[in-house]
Design a protein around this motif. Structure first.
Motif, PDB file in Angstrom:
ATOM      1  N   ILE A  72       0.857  -1.190   0.000  1.00 56.74           N
ATOM      2  CA  ILE A  72       0.000   0.000   0.000  1.00 56.74           C
ATOM      3  C   ILE A  72       0.891   1.238   0.000  1.00 56.74           C
ATOM      4  N   ASP A  73       0.335   2.364  -0.454  1.00 58.74           N
ATOM      5  CA  ASP A  73       1.109   3.595  -0.594  1.00 58.74           C
ATOM      6  C   ASP A  73       1.171   4.440   0.663  1.00 58.74           C
ATOM      7  N   LYS A  74       0.131   4.366   1.507  1.00 61.72           N
ATOM      8  CA  LYS A  74       0.126   5.183   2.718  1.00 61.72           C
ATOM      9  C   LYS A  74      -0.322   4.333   3.901  1.00 61.72           C
ATOM     10  N   PRO A  75       0.087   4.701   5.105  1.00 59.45           N
ATOM     11  CA  PRO A  75      -0.256   3.909   6.288  1.00 59.45           C
ATOM     12  C   PRO A  75      -1.770   3.799   6.494  1.00 59.45           C
ATOM     13  N   LEU A  76      -2.188   2.680   7.062  1.00 59.15           N
ATOM     14  CA  LEU A  76      -3.594   2.494   7.423  1.00 59.15           C
ATOM     15  C   LEU A  76      -3.855   3.128   8.782  1.00 59.15           C
ATOM     16  N   THR A  77      -5.082   3.533   9.006  1.00 58.55           N
ATOM     17  CA  THR A  77      -5.491   4.050  10.308  1.00 58.55           C
ATOM     18  C   THR A  77      -5.814   2.866  11.203  1.00 58.55           C
ATOM     19  N   GLU A 105     -10.750   1.264   4.887  1.00 55.48           N
ATOM     20  CA  GLU A 105      -9.938   1.837   3.808  1.00 55.48           C
ATOM     21  C   GLU A 105     -10.225   1.096   2.504  1.00 55.48           C
ATOM     22  N   ALA A 106      -9.962   1.768   1.389  1.00 58.26           N
ATOM     23  CA  ALA A 106     -10.251   1.207   0.068  1.00 58.26           C
ATOM     24  C   ALA A 106      -9.526  -0.111  -0.186  1.00 58.26           C
ATOM     25  N   CYS A 107      -8.341  -0.291   0.370  1.00 58.69           N
ATOM     26  CA  CYS A 107      -7.563  -1.508   0.100  1.00 58.69           C
ATOM     27  C   CYS A 107      -8.295  -2.778   0.550  1.00 58.69           C
ATOM     28  N   TYR A 108      -9.165  -2.676   1.549  1.00 57.93           N
ATOM     29  CA  TYR A 108      -9.927  -3.849   1.994  1.00 57.93           C
ATOM     30  C   TYR A 108     -10.924  -4.315   0.936  1.00 57.93           C
ATOM     31  N   GLN A 109     -11.344  -3.406   0.066  1.00 61.16           N
ATOM     32  CA  GLN A 109     -12.270  -3.755  -1.011  1.00 61.16           C
ATOM     33  C   GLN A 109     -11.550  -4.225  -2.266  1.00 61.16           C
ATOM     34  N   GLN A 110     -10.260  -3.935  -2.346  1.00 62.41           N
ATOM     35  CA  GLN A 110      -9.502  -4.218  -3.565  1.00 62.41           C
ATOM     36  C   GLN A 110      -8.904  -5.619  -3.616  1.00 62.41           C
ATOM     37  N   VAL A 111      -8.804  -6.284  -2.489  1.00 60.23           N
ATOM     38  CA  VAL A 111      -8.235  -7.643  -2.458  1.00 60.23           C
ATOM     39  C   VAL A 111      -9.149  -8.566  -1.669  1.00 60.23           C
ATOM     40  N   SER A 112      -9.084  -9.835  -1.985  1.00 59.12           N
ATOM     41  CA  SER A 112      -9.857 -10.832  -1.241  1.00 59.12           C
ATOM     42  C   SER A 112      -9.098 -11.221   0.022  1.00 59.12           C
ATOM     43  N   PRO A 113      -9.809 -11.403   1.125  1.00 55.26           N
ATOM     44  CA  PRO A 113      -9.142 -11.808   2.358  1.00 55.26           C
ATOM     45  C   PRO A 113      -8.811 -13.301   2.361  1.00 55.26           C
ATOM     46  N   GLU A 123     -12.104 -13.689   8.191  1.00 52.88           N
ATOM     47  CA  GLU A 123     -11.530 -13.003   7.041  1.00 52.88           C
ATOM     48  C   GLU A 123     -10.316 -12.226   7.537  1.00 52.88           C
ATOM     49  N   VAL A 124      -9.156 -12.441   6.899  1.00 48.85           N
ATOM     50  CA  VAL A 124      -7.934 -11.775   7.331  1.00 48.85           C
ATOM     51  C   VAL A 124      -7.230 -11.173   6.114  1.00 48.85           C
ATOM     52  N   TRP A 125      -6.834  -9.902   6.244  1.00 49.95           N
ATOM     53  CA  TRP A 125      -6.125  -9.178   5.194  1.00 49.95           C
ATOM     54  C   TRP A 125      -4.720  -8.855   5.665  1.00 49.95           C
ATOM     55  N   PHE A 126      -3.766  -8.863   4.740  1.00 47.02           N
ATOM     56  CA  PHE A 126      -2.381  -8.516   5.032  1.00 47.02           C
ATOM     57  C   PHE A 126      -1.936  -7.416   4.071  1.00 47.02           C
ATOM     58  N   PHE A 127      -1.391  -6.339   4.633  1.00 52.11           N
ATOM     59  CA  PHE A 127      -0.879  -5.216   3.848  1.00 52.11           C
ATOM     60  C   PHE A 127       0.473  -4.801   4.410  1.00 52.11           C
ATOM     61  N   TYR A 128       1.255  -4.109   3.592  1.00 54.65           N
ATOM     62  CA  TYR A 128       2.518  -3.563   4.082  1.00 54.65           C
ATOM     63  C   TYR A 128       2.865  -2.295   3.316  1.00 54.65           C
ATOM     64  N   ASP A 129       3.641  -1.444   3.982  1.00 57.10           N
ATOM     65  CA  ASP A 129       4.194  -0.265   3.335  1.00 57.10           C
ATOM     66  C   ASP A 129       5.694  -0.232   3.629  1.00 57.10           C
ATOM     67  N   GLN A 130       6.324   0.917   3.470  1.00 56.68           N
ATOM     68  CA  GLN A 130       7.766   1.016   3.660  1.00 56.68           C
ATOM     69  C   GLN A 130       8.207   0.835   5.108  1.00 56.68           C
ATOM     70  N   THR A 131       7.291   1.002   6.060  1.00 49.59           N
ATOM     71  CA  THR A 131       7.686   0.957   7.475  1.00 49.59           C
ATOM     72  C   THR A 131       6.926  -0.047   8.333  1.00 49.59           C
ATOM     73  N   ALA A 132       5.856  -0.619   7.835  1.00 47.70           N
ATOM     74  CA  ALA A 132       5.040  -1.475   8.703  1.00 47.70           C
ATOM     75  C   ALA A 132       4.310  -2.557   7.923  1.00 47.70           C
ATOM     76  N   MET A 133       3.915  -3.583   8.661  1.00 50.10           N
ATOM     77  CA  MET A 133       3.025  -4.619   8.139  1.00 50.10           C
ATOM     78  C   MET A 133       1.705  -4.489   8.905  1.00 50.10           C
ATOM     79  N   TYR A 134       0.597  -4.582   8.196  1.00 51.23           N
ATOM     80  CA  TYR A 134      -0.734  -4.428   8.795  1.00 51.23           C
ATOM     81  C   TYR A 134      -1.522  -5.714   8.618  1.00 51.23           C
ATOM     82  N   VAL A 135      -2.206  -6.115   9.666  1.00 54.04           N
ATOM     83  CA  VAL A 135      -3.076  -7.285   9.625  1.00 54.04           C
ATOM     84  C   VAL A 135      -4.449  -6.823  10.094  1.00 54.04           C
TER      85      VAL A 135
END
Length: 75
Positions: free
Chosen positions: A3-8, A15-23, A43-55
């Motif tokens: 992802i391009d920016k950190p998640l809240t 956030e839009a990224c939850y709709q863009q990929v299947s969990p 349902e579990v989603w995994f994302f990452y940016d330059q500084t963190a991994m988000y679950v």
């Protein structure tokens, strides 16, 4: 998924990224029947940016009144 920016971090998963990929959804039990499909859908989603991994996870329960939560150190 990158992802391009950190998640809240707010437990909303809106956030839009939850709709863009299947969990991830095909989870298996450890107990009481090791290897069987889980009883409750998850349902579990995994994302990452330059500084963190988000679950992010949506863990369903058909008997939420039986959940027990212990909070320590909170007043």
């Amino acid at each position: 998924m990158p992802i391009d920016k950190p998640l809240t971090i707010d437990a909303m998963l809106d956030e839009a990224c939850y709709q863009q990929v299947s969990p991830a959804t095909d989870f298996l039990q450890l107990a009481p029947h090791n290897g069987d499909p889980s009883f409750q859908p998850s349902e579990v989603w995994f994302f990452y940016d330059q500084t963190a991994m988000y679950v992010g996870a949506m863990l369903h329960d058909n008997q939420p009144d039986r959940l027990f939560i212990r909070l320590r150190g909170l007043q």
